[in-house]
Design a protein around this motif. Structure first.
Motif, PDB file in Angstrom:
ATOM      1  N   GLU A  18     -23.359  40.939  59.899  1.00  0.00           N
ATOM      2  CA  GLU A  18     -22.092  41.475  59.407  1.00  0.00           C
ATOM      3  C   GLU A  18     -21.630  42.650  60.279  1.00  0.00           C
ATOM      4  O   GLU A  18     -20.428  42.817  60.528  1.00  0.00           O
ATOM      5  CB  GLU A  18     -22.238  41.933  57.961  1.00  0.00           C
ATOM      6  CG  GLU A  18     -22.530  40.815  56.976  1.00  0.00           C
ATOM      7  CD  GLU A  18     -22.885  41.371  55.616  1.00  0.00           C
ATOM      8  OE1 GLU A  18     -21.955  41.620  54.828  1.00  0.00           O
ATOM      9  OE2 GLU A  18     -24.086  41.567  55.352  1.00  0.00           O
ATOM     10  N   ARG A  22     -27.931  45.043  58.115  1.00  0.00           N
ATOM     11  CA  ARG A  22     -27.120  43.817  57.964  1.00  0.00           C
ATOM     12  C   ARG A  22     -26.431  43.536  59.302  1.00  0.00           C
ATOM     13  O   ARG A  22     -25.232  43.669  59.468  1.00  0.00           O
ATOM     14  CB  ARG A  22     -26.128  44.007  56.822  1.00  0.00           C
ATOM     15  CG  ARG A  22     -26.830  44.140  55.474  1.00  0.00           C
ATOM     16  CD  ARG A  22     -25.985  44.770  54.391  1.00  0.00           C
ATOM     17  NE  ARG A  22     -24.779  44.006  54.085  1.00  0.00           N
ATOM     18  CZ  ARG A  22     -23.919  44.348  53.113  1.00  0.00           C
ATOM     19  NH1 ARG A  22     -24.178  45.414  52.347  1.00  0.00           N
ATOM     20  NH2 ARG A  22     -22.842  43.634  52.894  1.00  0.00           N
ATOM     21  N   GLU A  60     -15.618  49.797  51.401  1.00  0.00           N
ATOM     22  CA  GLU A  60     -15.168  48.444  51.067  1.00  0.00           C
ATOM     23  C   GLU A  60     -13.944  48.452  50.148  1.00  0.00           C
ATOM     24  O   GLU A  60     -13.224  47.462  50.058  1.00  0.00           O
ATOM     25  CB  GLU A  60     -16.313  47.662  50.393  1.00  0.00           C
ATOM     26  CG  GLU A  60     -17.537  47.452  51.267  1.00  0.00           C
ATOM     27  CD  GLU A  60     -17.345  46.384  52.346  1.00  0.00           C
ATOM     28  OE1 GLU A  60     -16.192  46.089  52.702  1.00  0.00           O
ATOM     29  OE2 GLU A  60     -18.358  45.856  52.820  1.00  0.00           O
ATOM     30  N   LEU A 118     -23.125  49.085  58.055  1.00  0.00           N
ATOM     31  CA  LEU A 118     -23.846  47.814  57.956  1.00  0.00           C
ATOM     32  C   LEU A 118     -25.064  47.816  58.877  1.00  0.00           C
ATOM     33  O   LEU A 118     -26.140  47.321  58.508  1.00  0.00           O
ATOM     34  CB  LEU A 118     -22.913  46.658  58.308  1.00  0.00           C
ATOM     35  CG  LEU A 118     -21.816  46.362  57.277  1.00  0.00           C
ATOM     36  CD1 LEU A 118     -20.765  45.429  57.885  1.00  0.00           C
ATOM     37  CD2 LEU A 118     -22.417  45.725  56.015  1.00  0.00           C
TER      38      LEU A 118
END
Length: 390
Positions: free
Chosen positions: A360, A357, A334, A352
């Motif tokens: 995302e 997740r 990130e 992810l």
């Protein structure tokens, strides 16, 4: 037929004409005209016995005709043509015309980006769009860069000659960058470019047998090339961890690992040697479960010291994900400014996904799909995207 000859012989033809005429624009335009002539004539008359020789001869004649028509330049260049045609080829530390062209384009007066881009254009015949993708820049930016590089060569009077043997090491970094980018373009689907890069790597090794970065680059290319047959299945990309290792070319693996061991003996580590060592660790594992990710992470730590870059940091994050978990890796990813790079989004999507997740992850897969033009990669990413979206 003509497309194959273009891919295999464009660089050779340009290199020969640059040596004869000493002018990159004259050489490139003449070779383009020769291939255009081939498109018109070969389908009707049939291909000549020696297509490469036909292209070079036709291009040379077209260049001579063009120079004779240009009155302002005729005296200077027509005499040069006659002299070059009559005199034997220069004795040089580099005997290969294509390698000669690489060293010429990698002149220190040019910025590194210009050296690599110009050589990719002249040696491999890559389009401006292809080179732009290799550099992760817009096509318009790359077009301007190429124009400026040619203008710099012309206006500064940069000579087209090969450095003497004592000067070769100082010019080596640009040459190695060129060869590796040519290889990467080939590994992306143009096999003849990968073959050409490996051939040039072998020539460099003959010229500089004790230069560890030359050995490291050749080892890196051989180890990557060894996995070519396992990298795609039914038109879709197969990740390293999912490849059938029985399809790996063991001859190339052994040759690459032998070169890595020679680099260790020399004891002057550099970026290509470290990348080769990382690939050697992968090649040591008979099963993906046996991969020594701790060793790979240590090598990436060294690489970040020797040659730090966002792409190296991205690859290091993948290793962190295997050693410390997806969460630790995602924190590192990130922080990177690689929004134009499709692999950034693909790596982020996978992390992810591993963290559960899925929404995302699906968005990240969409971003990756939109940033690659390789159909095999698109197919793989779409399958992963479907898996996380249900």
């Amino acid at each position: 037929m003509i497309e194959r000859v273009f891919r295999e012989e464009h660089g050779r033809a340009v290199a020969v004409l640059v040596r004869v005429f000493g002018d990159v624009d004259v050489a490139e335009e003449a070779v383009q005209e020769a291939f255009a002539e081939a498109v018109r004539r070969w389908p009707v008359e049939g291909a000549p016995p020696s297509p490469a020789g036909w292209i070079i001869t036709t291009a040379r004649n077209k260049a001579i005709d063009r120079l004779r028509r240009e009155a302002a330049r005729a005296g200077k260049y027509a005499q040069a043509v006659l002299l070059n045609a009559a005199e034997p080829a220069e004795a040089s530390a580099v005997e290969d015309d294509r390698l000669r062209l690489i060293f010429t384009c990698c002149h220190p007066a040019l910025r590194m980006e210009a050296r690599v881009a110009l050589t990719l254009r002249l040696l491999g015949g890559l389009s401006t769009a292809e080179i732009a993708r290799a550099f992760l820049v817009p096509e318009k930016t790359m077009a301007q860069r190429l124009v400026r590089a040619k203008a710099k060569i012309r206006d500064a009077g940069i000579p087209y000659r090969v450095p003497e043997l004592p000067d070769l090491p100082g010019r080596l970094s640009g040459v190695l960058a060129v060869v590796y980018l040519v290889f990467n373009q080939g590994y992306g689907g143009r096999d003849e470019l990968a073959d050409e890069a490996i051939r040039l790597g072998r020539v460099l090794r003959e010229l500089m047998p004790d230069e560890p970065e030359v050995l490291g680059l050749l080892a890196l290319m051989l180890l990557i090339e060894s996995r070519k047959d396992a990298r795609r299945r039914d038109g879709e990309l197969v990740l390293l961890g999912e490849q059938d290792r029985g399809l790996w070319d063991r001859g190339l693996v052994e040759e690459g690992q032998s070169l890595v061991r020679r680099c260790l003996e020399i004891g002057r580590p550099g970026p290509y040697q470290l990348q080769a060592a990382i690939n050697a660790v992968h090649s040591d594992a008979g099963r993906v479960e046996d991969t020594r990710w701790d060793q790979i992470l240590q090598l990436y730590d060294q690489l970040m010291v020797v040659a730090p870059s966002p792409v190296v940091a991205l690859n290091r994050a993948v290793a962190v994900g295997e050693v410390q978990g997806a969460g630790a890796a995602l924190e590192l990813v990130e922080r990177l400014d690689l929004g134009r790079y499709y692999l950034f989004h693909a790596v982020r999507a996978d992390l992810l996904r591993r963290l559960g997740r899925d929404v995302e992850a699906a968005a990240a897969y969409d971003e990756a799909i939109g940033r690659t033009e390789d159909e095999a990669e698109k197919a793989f990413l779409r399958r992963r995207r479907v898996a996380v979206s249900g």
